[in-house]
Design an enzyme around this catalytic site. Structure first.
Site, mmCIF file in Angstrom:
data_model
loop_
_atom_site.group_PDB
_atom_site.id
_atom_site.type_symbol
_atom_site.label_atom_id
_atom_site.label_comp_id
_atom_site.label_asym_id
_atom_site.label_seq_id
_atom_site.Cartn_x
_atom_site.Cartn_y
_atom_site.Cartn_z
ATOM 1 C CG ASN A 13 39.383 37.113 38.638
ATOM 2 O OD1 ASN A 13 38.218 37.219 38.261
ATOM 3 N ND2 ASN A 13 39.763 37.389 39.881
ATOM 4 C CD1 TRP A 14 39.083 39.436 32.075
ATOM 5 C CD2 TRP A 14 37.061 39.574 31.133
ATOM 6 N NE1 TRP A 14 39.243 39.313 30.721
ATOM 7 C CE2 TRP A 14 38.023 39.396 30.122
ATOM 8 C CE3 TRP A 14 35.721 39.670 30.775
ATOM 9 C CZ2 TRP A 14 37.672 39.322 28.767
ATOM 10 C CZ3 TRP A 14 35.370 39.603 29.438
ATOM 11 C CH2 TRP A 14 36.341 39.430 28.443
ATOM 12 C CE LYS A 15 41.080 41.072 40.242
ATOM 13 N NZ LYS A 15 41.804 41.344 41.448
ATOM 14 C CG HIS A 99 39.595 35.942 43.840
ATOM 15 N ND1 HIS A 99 39.716 37.164 44.451
ATOM 16 C CD2 HIS A 99 40.518 35.919 42.843
ATOM 17 C CE1 HIS A 99 40.678 37.852 43.849
ATOM 18 N NE2 HIS A 99 41.182 37.121 42.872
ATOM 19 C CD GLU A 101 39.519 40.867 44.179
ATOM 20 O OE1 GLU A 101 38.669 40.617 43.312
ATOM 21 O OE2 GLU A 101 40.678 41.252 43.913
ATOM 22 C CD GLU A 171 44.932 34.658 42.922
ATOM 23 O OE1 GLU A 171 45.311 35.129 41.849
ATOM 24 O OE2 GLU A 171 43.826 34.905 43.411
ATOM 25 N N GLY A 177 46.272 42.759 43.042
ATOM 26 C CA GLY A 177 45.809 44.101 42.686
ATOM 27 C C GLY A 177 46.617 45.218 43.313
ATOM 28 C CB SER A 217 50.863 42.237 40.945
ATOM 29 O OG SER A 217 49.937 42.905 41.780
ATOM 30 N N GLY A 238 44.643 39.022 37.147
ATOM 31 C CA GLY A 238 43.525 39.950 37.241
ATOM 32 C C GLY A 238 43.701 41.096 36.261
ATOM 33 N N GLY A 239 44.243 42.201 36.733
ATOM 34 C CA GLY A 239 44.344 43.437 35.952
ATOM 35 C C GLY A 239 44.852 43.242 34.528
#
Ligand code: PEP
Length: 255
Positions: A13-15, A99, A101, A171, A177, A217, A238-239
């Protein structure tokens, strides 16, 4: 539990990261590193404007491209939104819905998550449906209740046939994150609870076949242990998905 009946899915997930030209380079670099790694499906969920260049770069590779959100209406006066048919025509195959976010910053509720999931499935997209508890809920000892309720509400009205295209991403919000990761045991337990709810809603057989990822994470250092758990069928990352070398090591861990 029969983990061997499910193929793991490692999804990035590149956000809100990467311009179209950066996306082209990053997808190409990732595809090169994961070439021939057929032990799991590999997906990158990119910003809407990156989809075309990502698909171009992924052509002929084993990387599949997805989006990070979809609107539930087919078309109309919904400024800034993108429909499932629009996504499908770009060549995107997957879409993330729910998600944390989007729930936290954009007012998503279980009701809108459910509507988005249904619209995406009706169009023929694979859905990566995210759910998970916040820290206060875990500390209050109500994680099982929260994720069970989310699973029921988010899947309401989705048929057993449509479930073949649903991937659940467990999640825990406190792990996204933050650098804090659920322990492999916590991840396994939560994914197992979700699988149990799916068995209740549909059937034991369908629950055994459903891919349930862990996200929060996950990185190249902790992926192998998390993925070794019987109920953890992959990861939503993500990251670490922004760095092809790190992401590909997670794909390696899922082989
Ligand atoms: C995510 O975006 O779904 C996620 C799990 O992010 P991170 O891996 O950075 O925690």
């Amino acid at each position: 539990m029969k983990k061997e009946v499910r193929k793991a899915v490692i999804a990035g997930n590149w956000k809100m990261n990467m311009t179209p030209s950066q996306a082209k380079e990053a997808v190409a670099a990732t595809a090169k590193l994961v070439e021939g790694k057929s032990g799991c499906d590999v997906v990158l969920c990119v910003p809407f404007v990156d989809i075309a260049s990502a698909i171009e770069a992924a052509k002929g590779t084993n990387v599949k491209i997805g989006a990070q959100n979809v609107h539930f209406e087919k078309k109309g006066a919904f400024t800034g939104e993108v429909s499932a048919d629009m996504l499908l025509e770009t060549g995107a195959e997957y879409v993330i819905v729910g998600h944390s976010e989007r729930r936290q910053y954009f007012g998503e509720t279980d009701e809108t998550v459910n509507k988005r999931a249904k619209a995406a499935l009706d169009a023929g997209l694979f859905v990566i449906l995210c759910l998970g508890e916040v820290l206060e809920q875990r500390q209050a000892g109500i994680t099982a209740e929260i994720i069970s309720m989310q699973t029921k509400l988010d899947l309401a009205g989705i048929t057993a046939e449509q479930m073949k295209k649903v991937i659940i991403a467990y999640e825990p919000v406190w792990a996204i994150g933050t650098g804090l990761t659920a322990t492999p045991e916590q991840a396994d337990e939560a994914c197992g609870i979700i699988r149990g709810v799916i068995a209740e809603l549909y059937s034991a057989e369908l629950a055994e076949a459903t891919v349930i990822q862990y996200g929060g994470s996950m990185n190249d250092g902790n992926a192998a242990e998390l993925l070794s758990k019987v109920n953890v069928d992959g990861g939503l990352i993500g990251g670490a998905s922004l760095v092809p070398e790190k992401f590909s090591k997670i794909v390696d861990a899922a082989q």
